[in-house]
Structures are given as C-alpha cells and as structure tokens.
Enzyme design. Sequence first.
Site, mmCIF file in Angstrom:
data_model
loop_
_atom_site.group_PDB
_atom_site.id
_atom_site.type_symbol
_atom_site.label_atom_id
_atom_site.label_comp_id
_atom_site.label_asym_id
_atom_site.label_seq_id
_atom_site.Cartn_x
_atom_site.Cartn_y
_atom_site.Cartn_z
ATOM 1 N N HIS A 163 -66.387 -5.127 117.359
ATOM 2 C CA HIS A 163 -65.379 -5.954 116.651
ATOM 3 C C HIS A 163 -64.843 -6.788 117.139
ATOM 4 O O HIS A 163 -64.115 -7.608 117.034
ATOM 5 C CB HIS A 163 -64.780 -4.693 116.114
ATOM 6 C CG HIS A 163 -63.514 -5.732 115.303
ATOM 7 N ND1 HIS A 163 -61.797 -5.696 115.701
ATOM 8 C CD2 HIS A 163 -63.739 -6.068 114.105
ATOM 9 C CE1 HIS A 163 -61.173 -6.036 114.099
ATOM 10 N NE2 HIS A 163 -62.030 -6.012 113.588
ATOM 11 N N LYS A 165 -64.210 -10.560 119.023
ATOM 12 C CA LYS A 165 -64.695 -11.848 118.533
ATOM 13 C C LYS A 165 -64.387 -12.784 119.865
ATOM 14 O O LYS A 165 -63.770 -13.561 120.087
ATOM 15 C CB LYS A 165 -63.672 -12.272 117.745
ATOM 16 C CG LYS A 165 -63.452 -11.787 116.472
ATOM 17 C CD LYS A 165 -62.054 -11.296 115.924
ATOM 18 C CE LYS A 165 -62.726 -10.685 113.969
ATOM 19 N NZ LYS A 165 -62.896 -8.862 114.893
ATOM 20 N N ASP A 170 -69.752 -23.686 127.912
ATOM 21 C CA ASP A 170 -70.107 -23.524 129.389
ATOM 22 C C ASP A 170 -68.982 -23.475 130.735
ATOM 23 O O ASP A 170 -69.276 -23.582 131.486
ATOM 24 C CB ASP A 170 -70.037 -25.226 129.555
ATOM 25 C CG ASP A 170 -70.598 -26.179 128.278
ATOM 26 O OD1 ASP A 170 -71.637 -26.161 128.740
ATOM 27 O OD2 ASP A 170 -70.293 -27.266 129.089
ATOM 28 N N HIS A 340 -54.587 -11.350 108.379
ATOM 29 C CA HIS A 340 -55.016 -10.884 109.448
ATOM 30 C C HIS A 340 -54.619 -11.117 110.902
ATOM 31 O O HIS A 340 -56.199 -10.954 112.111
ATOM 32 C CB HIS A 340 -56.268 -11.323 108.931
ATOM 33 C CG HIS A 340 -57.558 -10.628 109.893
ATOM 34 N ND1 HIS A 340 -58.329 -11.407 110.392
ATOM 35 C CD2 HIS A 340 -58.521 -10.064 109.098
ATOM 36 C CE1 HIS A 340 -59.412 -10.153 110.614
ATOM 37 N NE2 HIS A 340 -59.260 -9.118 109.952
ATOM 38 N N LYS A 342 -53.686 -9.874 114.747
ATOM 39 C CA LYS A 342 -53.825 -8.628 115.368
ATOM 40 C C LYS A 342 -53.109 -8.964 116.685
ATOM 41 O O LYS A 342 -53.600 -9.996 118.567
ATOM 42 C CB LYS A 342 -54.928 -8.920 115.975
ATOM 43 C CG LYS A 342 -55.932 -8.937 114.886
ATOM 44 C CD LYS A 342 -57.229 -8.058 115.122
ATOM 45 C CE LYS A 342 -58.601 -8.973 114.063
ATOM 46 N NZ LYS A 342 -58.491 -7.722 112.916
ATOM 47 N N ASP A 347 -41.083 -8.089 125.426
ATOM 48 C CA ASP A 347 -40.054 -8.395 126.452
ATOM 49 C C ASP A 347 -40.155 -10.501 126.100
ATOM 50 O O ASP A 347 -39.597 -10.323 127.098
ATOM 51 C CB ASP A 347 -39.928 -7.562 126.821
ATOM 52 C CG ASP A 347 -39.637 -6.067 127.100
ATOM 53 O OD1 ASP A 347 -38.836 -5.986 126.463
ATOM 54 O OD2 ASP A 347 -39.863 -5.854 127.950
#
Length: 422
Positions: A163, A165, A170, A340, A342, A347
Amino acid sequence: MIIGIGLVGVCIGALLMLLASNFRNNEKHITEPLKRLYSTNDPQFRRDMSLLLGPAVVEGNHTEVLLNGDKIFASMLAAICQAKRTITFETYIYWSESIGEEFATALSDRARAGIKVHLLLDWIGSFKIENKHLEAMRDAGVEVERFHQPHWSHLPRFNNRTHRKVLVIDGALGFTGGVGIADQWRGNAQDENHWRDTHFRVTGPVVAQMQAVFADNWAKATSRVLNGEDYFPQLPLTGTMPAQMFMSSPSGGSESMHLMYLMTITAAEQSIDLSSSYFVPDSLTVATLVAAAKRGVKIRIITPGRKTDASIVRRASRARWGPLLKAGIMIAEFQPTMFHCKELIVDNFLVSVGSTNFDNRSFRLNDEANLNVFDTSFAKQQTTIFEADLARSKAITLRNWRRRPLHKKMLENAASLLGSQL
C-alpha cells in the site's frame, strides 16, 4: 464416483486451508498499553522513535504540502520529466484512465531518454490497468513489476499487499502521501467525483530513507538490489526539518505502524488531530486514545461521510465510536466528497504522513510507509489545513450516535466483526 467425490473434497479442503492462511499473521501483536514515560517534546521521545521504528531521525530536510490532484499530479509529473538518472515509483492504485496514461507517457519518455525507470505496482491495486499500457511502458524500457501477482508458490501471501506510495527522483527528491494514480484524484475536491487528498514533496537527507523503502519491496518483488550513487547520492541539507521515513511489512516489522501510533498517542500532551480515510481502530488503540483524552489531550478526528468508496469500512468504524465519543473525542465526517487523507498531527510538533490507514489492514497486513516530520511551523501549517477540512465536516455527537436506527447498529456491528481484514 466415490473416489471422484473424495478428490473434490480434498481439493476444496486444500483451497479453504489456503484461503485461511491469507487471514493469518504469525507475528506477535502488541496487546498491552504503553507506559507514559515522556511527552512529545522530550528528547527521549525522538530517540525512541528512531530506535524502535528503524531509521534514525535526520536533520536538514524540507517538506512541501500539495493539496488535491491538480497540484499533486502536476508536481509529480514535472519531477518525472526533469529526472536525469533514476526514477523509482511504488504505488497501490494505478489505473489506466487519463491520469494513468499521462504517467505512463512521462515514464516511457524518460526511459527512452536513457533514465533508469523502475515502477512497482500492487497487483490488486493496479488490476484496472490495461495490458497495452504495461506493454507500452516495458517496450520503452520501463522496468514494470507487479507485487504479489498470484502464483501457486506464494498464494499464502496474497492477502499481503503493498500500500506504499513513494516516488523518488534521482535519489534526491521524494513524494509520499495518500494519492493513487486514478482519475477520481483529479481536480481540487470541488465535487463528489473529485476526492480530497494530500501529498508531500520532500528534499534533504530523509529522501535516502524514502529510496530505501522502495528498494526494500523492489528486492522482494524482483530479487534485484538497487544501490550506488544513481540511487543513493550524497544529499545536501535543504531545510531545517528533522524527519524520518519508516516502513512496515508482515514479512518483518508489521507492528511498526501500530507501535508508532501507540507511542505518539501515549506521549501526546496537548492535542491530536487525525485525518483518516479508513478509521477502524482496534481495542488497544481505542483505549490509548481514551486515556489521552482523559488526561486532557484535545483529540479531533476526521473520517469520510456518506460519500465513501468503502461503505463497509465506514460501518465498521462507526460501530467502534462509543468509547471515543463518551471520552469527549470529536469525530466528524467530511461532507463534500471522499476524504482520502492520512495524516496525524500531535502537539503542534509531530506530523506523520504517508500511506497508512488507521486500521488493522495497515497495521498488520499491508506493506506501508510513513514520513514523520518534527517541526512546529510545519505542524501549525498542517493544523490550519485540518481545520479547513473540519469546517466542511459534520460532527457526530454521542447522543446522535446512540440514537441511530437499530438496523444501522446491526449492520455496523456486523461489519465490525470483519475488522481484522479492514
């Protein structure tokens, strides 16, 4: 005839055993609450995050936030087109569609120009990509691999998906966050057909850790190691943000993500803001959040509303909200479109972003990767974005949650039984 029936029975039994193995994870899980030994601003917190999660926190990085598809895709495609030596790209969702074609064209063009291009796609997540696009990229010189493509020799691993991403250019410029390569991420979250998501553009020494994340699964998928200056150059300091990029996988260290969330929530002193596209916390995480709320930590959570791509996940999530709402934790559902994002902000100091959802599948079944940034100004910027999303969300009260119709409660409780796989 009896022999034939017996053989069929044996085959069915073997198939059921094989399927059952997909739902097992033999690693031991964290089951006991962590002791609260320090707050997030204690140097020991950062030391423990470095030592227990894997890579050390490194200094001198810069992270730029990219909101929604138009900005995210434009930045990623521009970086691909400017690559001079290597491109490494791992993603879960990659469908053909118009944005898939744009990425395929850009990757192919760089491969034809002599750039070493490596593309790692999850087999499940990329099932909608057309073979002609895969073959066109391969013909251009792109090394395309599928993660855990079904094969009789490793079917027990089928439930383990990548999952992650991660795009690295370079060895010096990295991208990570929530977006997949599909047309619903286009636009600017302006309507229900265009999703709300966030991605991050990263420079500095931490990009080497992002490259290591890609190299980890590339080696698993291909048995080939990526090394040398083309992939791991000496990286200059580009900013002032301390950061680390760490990963988890059922094949080793599947509890790293779970541990990171538990450590961070336990150390929180003032505030926790969580953006979670799939929020199905286990009982230990619920207890840890409730304990934080009881000691005075202000906790706000945004999840998808009715416009979601996974209704069963939303139902399973809502079944578990009772103790959280009772403890005074704010839970709000994003209204305009699929949410969508995440991201965890703690703090006004720590920001954790990447591929990880707040559920058992991310904590124990998938290969995941998250970027942790320890920087007050960056955290405040992310809080401002969080509050803009909160303004477009509907808060759920304990009273309303308790008064939801009986049929909804039954559906939600039934969905919650599948929590280990969601």
